[in-house]
Design an enzyme around this catalytic site. Structure first.
Site, PDB file in Angstrom:
ATOM      1  N   TYR A 119       0.847  -1.192   0.000  1.00  0.00           N
ATOM      2  CA  TYR A 119       0.000   0.000   0.000  1.00  0.00           C
ATOM      3  C   TYR A 119       0.878   1.236   0.000  1.00  0.00           C
ATOM      4  CZ  TYR A 119      -3.384   3.470   1.553  1.00  0.00           C
ATOM      5  OH  TYR A 119      -4.172   4.587   1.640  1.00  0.00           O
ATOM      6  N   GLU A 207      -3.729   7.488  -4.156  1.00  0.00           N
ATOM      7  CA  GLU A 207      -3.652   6.225  -3.414  1.00  0.00           C
ATOM      8  C   GLU A 207      -3.370   5.075  -4.375  1.00  0.00           C
ATOM      9  OE1 GLU A 207      -7.277   4.261  -1.861  1.00  0.00           O
ATOM     10  OE2 GLU A 207      -6.273   4.344   0.079  1.00  0.00           O
TER      11      GLU A 207
END
Ligand code: ADP
Ligand code: MG
Length: 399
Positions: A119, A207
């Protein structure tokens, strides 16, 4: 402003970021043609909506056992079948709310053989006044759960924009991702490319989830979400052109035409306020009195009759609205001018729900007189607390 995954990937690719090949499609035929241009034999068909959680989402029309909005296809025939299932149907994810979002576009992309999912996100951290890179070794579809139960697995690296991105930031990112050797180098390079892209495009959020290590040893962006600072969009007509209004709330689009900052909420008291801070306080005090606001609405400093009328119309389009609270401070705009605007607008829209008005500031008495002499059933309030109590009581009485 938000954009679709495929658009964000096309933008990031310009900065050298590793992205698997992919082609957007609006029809089943286009999806098939897209797959034919890709090397195969694995393809991923991805619903393009402005919301995450697609992989675990459910299509309303397909029943509880059907798969979600990210499907791995092993042949062109499967790409065709999945495209047929998704297009035109409504995908409900944890981010769309119960209503879900209709899928009008797909992205057909190379299937990647994944070794591990990471991530990585970037945002403007207002608390430190810096840009933050948030990274975790635990990427993938359960990142919310990781943040909730094992927050120590998430590392934040802040970058002072005055200093800019330096090699030590890249090393910190690669270290937090526990990468070694060539992958470590790739991560450092990627962090620098993302920083450059983020600043150059005036992003406010970027993101990547998941960022993956492929079986071939490449660091690739498999999913990305990107949003931009609306106040900076005038500098980026090419990015503004990526706006997809079908993904936005129609009332919010209408409001933006009049330069009104409007956000729809779930309650039953419509609010018309000038200034974002006063609007927030108004919403809070409505809640304190036991009701819920139907919207956030900042009419801004120059609230003239036209704007007030547009604002009334937008508020009243929401069938949940059972009453309206107007809370305006007459600073730049005098209270008597605002009162005239409110009276004219209320007549114009044939106001059918209770209206409580609190005015304060320059020429407040003249303003109150105009409201009192208007012949309209407008309830005047003296201060914010009084206004909130009155509108809550009026709505209860009318119910
Ligand atoms: P969302 O976050 O909206 O659920 P993602 O694009 O992250 O959508 O997809 C969900 C999961 O599907 C990813 O975590 C990844 O495991 C898998 N996936 C997505 N794209 C690919 C791809 N190109 N190749 C292989 N797997 C993929
Ligand atoms: Mg994702």
């Amino acid at each position: 402003m938000n954009i679709h995954e495929y658009q964000a990937k096309e933008l990031l690719a310009k900065y050298g970021v590793g992205i698997p090949a992919g082609i957007p499609a609006l029809t089943v035929e286009e999806a098939v043609a897209a797959a034919k241009q890709l090397p195969g034999p694995l393809y991923v068909v991805k619903a393009q909506i402005h919301a995450g959680g697609r992989g675990k989402g459910k299509f309303k029309e397909l029943g509880p056992d059907a798969k979600g909005g990210v499907r791995l296809a092993k042949s062109i025939e499967e790409v065709e079948a999945f495209a047929k299932e998704m297009l035109g149907n409504t995908l409900v994810t944890i981010q769309t709310g119960e209503a879900g979002k209709q899928v009008n576009r797909l992205y057909v992309t190379d299937g990647v053989d994944i070794d591990k999912e990471y991530y990585l996100s970037m945002l403007v951290d207002r608390a430190t006044g810096r840009l933050a890179m948030v990274v975790s070794t635990e990427g993938g579809m359960d990142i919310e759960e990781v943040a909730h139960s094992t927050p120590e697995k998430i590392t934040t690296i802040t970058i002072d924009p005055a200093e800019g991105f330096k090699p030590h930031h890249g090393r910190a990112v690669a270290f937090a991702l526990k990468l070694t050797g060539d992958l470590n180098k790739q991560a450092q390079k990627l962090a620098g490319q993302l920083y450059e892209a983020f600043v150059a495009m005036d992003c406010d959020m970027l993101e990547i989830n998941p960022l993956v290590e492929s079986k071939g040893g490449e660091l690739l962006v498999l999913d990305t979400k990107m949003s931009f600072d609306s106040n900076a969009l005038f500098r980026h007509p090419d990015i503004f052109a990526l706006r997809d209004e079908t993904e936005e709330d129609p009332a919010e689009i209408e409001a933006s035409k009049y330069d009104l900052a409007y956000i729809k909420l779930d309650g039953d008291i419509g609010c018309m306020v000038n200034g974002a801070g006063l609007a927030m306080a108004t919403m809070d005090i409505i809640k304190l009195n036991g009701s819920f606001p139907a919207n956030f609405l900042d009419v801004g400093g120059g609230a003239n009759k036209e704007k007030v009328t547009a604002a009334f119309k937008i508020i009243l389009k929401d069938p949940n609205v059972k009453g309206i609270l107007v809370n305006i401070f007459g600073g730049i705009m005098k209270c008597d001018v605002i009162a005239e605007g409110i009276v004219a607008a209320a007549k114009d829209v044939n106001l059918s729900v209770p209206l409580v008005v609190r005015l304060e500031g320059t020429n407040v008495q003249q303003g109150k007189d105009i409201l009192a002499n208007s012949g309209l059933p407008i309830v005047a309030a003296n201060d914010l607390g009084d206004a909130a109590q009155k509108i809550v009581a009026e709505v209860k009485k009318a119910a």
